[in-house]
Design an enzyme around this catalytic site. Sequence first.
Site, PDB file in Angstrom:
ATOM      1  N   HIS A   1      18.618  -0.617   0.989  1.00 46.85           N
ATOM      2  CA  HIS A   1      20.054  -0.895   0.846  1.00 46.85           C
ATOM      3  C   HIS A   1      20.316  -1.975  -0.195  1.00 46.85           C
ATOM      4  CE1 HIS A   1      20.128  -4.539   3.457  1.00 46.85           C
ATOM      5  NE2 HIS A   1      19.247  -3.910   4.204  1.00 46.85           N
TER       6      HIS A   1
ATOM      7  N   ASP B   1      12.993  -1.198   4.452  1.00 46.91           N
ATOM      8  CA  ASP B   1      13.970  -2.245   4.801  1.00 46.91           C
ATOM      9  C   ASP B   1      13.358  -3.214   5.806  1.00 46.91           C
ATOM     10  OD1 ASP B   1      16.247  -3.754   5.054  1.00 46.91           O
ATOM     11  OD2 ASP B   1      17.273  -2.360   6.402  1.00 46.91           O
TER      12      ASP B   1
ATOM     13  N   GLU C   1      24.655  -1.458   4.364  1.00 43.06           N
ATOM     14  CA  GLU C   1      23.837  -1.354   5.583  1.00 43.06           C
ATOM     15  C   GLU C   1      24.145  -2.514   6.520  1.00 43.06           C
ATOM     16  OE1 GLU C   1      20.518  -2.156   8.313  1.00 43.06           O
ATOM     17  OE2 GLU C   1      21.213  -3.445   6.728  1.00 43.06           O
ATOM     18  N   GLU C   2      24.351  -3.702   5.923  1.00 44.32           N
ATOM     19  CA  GLU C   2      24.404  -4.913   6.750  1.00 44.32           C
ATOM     20  C   GLU C   2      25.598  -4.977   7.685  1.00 44.32           C
ATOM     21  OE1 GLU C   2      22.034  -6.695   7.172  1.00 44.32           O
ATOM     22  OE2 GLU C   2      20.839  -6.973   5.384  1.00 44.32           O
TER      23      GLU C   2
ATOM     24  N   ASP D   1      15.582  -8.773   1.995  1.00 43.14           N
ATOM     25  CA  ASP D   1      16.484  -7.853   2.718  1.00 43.14           C
ATOM     26  C   ASP D   1      17.728  -7.579   1.896  1.00 43.14           C
ATOM     27  OD1 ASP D   1      17.752  -6.339   4.606  1.00 43.14           O
ATOM     28  OD2 ASP D   1      18.261  -8.019   5.914  1.00 43.14           O
TER      29      ASP D   1
ATOM     30  N   HIS E   1      18.540 -12.789   6.562  1.00 46.64           N
ATOM     31  CA  HIS E   1      19.972 -13.143   6.640  1.00 46.64           C
ATOM     32  C   HIS E   1      20.241 -14.647   6.481  1.00 46.64           C
ATOM     33  CE1 HIS E   1      20.778  -9.277   9.250  1.00 46.64           C
ATOM     34  NE2 HIS E   1      20.220  -9.016   8.084  1.00 46.64           N
TER      35      HIS E   1
HETATM   36 ZN   LIG Z   1      18.082  -4.838   5.659  1.00 47.53          ZN
END
Ligand SMILES: [Zn+2]
Length: 456
Positions: free
Chosen positions: A278, A352, A324-325, A290, A422
């Site tokens: 993503h 991912d 995606e997030e 990520d 994140h």
């Molecule tokens: Zn991810």
Amino acid sequence: MKKFFLPLLFSSLFSFAQNDDEVMLKKIYDFSLTNSKCYSWLDDLSNKVGQRLSGSEGAEKGVIYTKAELETLGLDRVFLQEVMVPKWVRGEKESAYILDGKQKTVVPICALGSSIATSKKGLTAEIIEVKSIEELRNLGENIVKGKIVFYNRPMEPTNIESFTSYGKCVDQRFYGAMEASKLGAVGTLVRSMNLRLDDFPHTGTQSYGDLPKEKYIPTAAISTNGAELLSKKLKSNPSLKFYFKMSCQTFDDVMSHNVIGEIKGSENPEKIMIVGGHLDSWDLADGSQDDGAGCVQGMTVLETFKKLNYKPKNTIRVVLFMNEENGGRGGMKYEELSKLNNENHIFALESDSGGFTPRGFSFECDENNFSKVLSWKTLFEPYLIHSFIKGHTGSDIHPLTSAKMVKVGLKPDSQRYFDYHHAANDTFDCVNKRELELGAATMTSIIYLFDKYGID
Ligand SMILES: [Zn+2]
């Protein structure tokens, strides 16, 4: 004579094919480790494009950048798919402190995605600490009303697969605010999904479910060190207060894109195999692990086939999914358009789980295809790829459905993933060049094998 010869013939044919594949895998790994653009693409995506939260200028820069790079590879087709995505903006940097009598102790927090803001002055209230949503419900409205609920269940360190621990904790982040609001809480704090103790708050998506808007409450993540400190202080003074201020905002949905590049199949162009990750990231950093890593690895699969002059039998697509997030809209749109266009997907591979040393793959497929994978195990041995398991593969490819399909997730070593996930430290320097390239080569290899031998 026949009896004697045929087995010999078959076994030599088999070892010839096996040798062919050994040679091809070696070429793939050699290319990835020496000449691929994988790492320099990630450098650009991280350091020139930067954060790519859905609906942001950064996300659109990511779309433009990756499309332009795919266009340099001499593919048969590079195109965008329009997709409407949510637009949530963090606003000013959040501030928070523990108020213990007259003593103020500042702690690091960050708003969770889709949270509402506090009032301009910020929010001050007593804290109630719980380890689970169930514990919260047992406390009941009398105790929870008017307070900030602090979810403090740590990730379990004894699972070697750290995604297992994440899966067992993330309900606090996703449903925490909704459940606390039902009992009259005024805000929520959740311990960051991080196995180590440090000062980085980790954001992530959360949902108010079907609560009416007036019931929405501000919700934030607190760093693991902050959570430990708050918990300790609460033990000596259960009526201490917590202050936090956030100015995040949700706007109307905006148009964004999935980015797609394609090599047409030489024998079965109607059969489609996809690979990717993503393109969106959270906004606190550039999302190198990520999922910048997964995007550039997917691009490297096509780059490798082109540069090695391998002509796949089936159509191979790299898909860089948007959103995606905080919505998964890119994955859903891809599936919707694939249905509309009557496309036949036979295979999907998602990366991912970070750009760390690859260990193997997880599979969603039937027994026939799985035993085919197991027969390739020895081909992967020289590259220390040994883990071939059944399990979750990827959330962007999850919506794809087809009668006969193999879904695959790249499984890198997961020990350090949640150090960065994140958080503001998910930046280019936390990705190792060789580890990233090994992942790309491992992905290319499994696609090469499935392309060559087909799906059962
Ligand atoms: Zn991810």
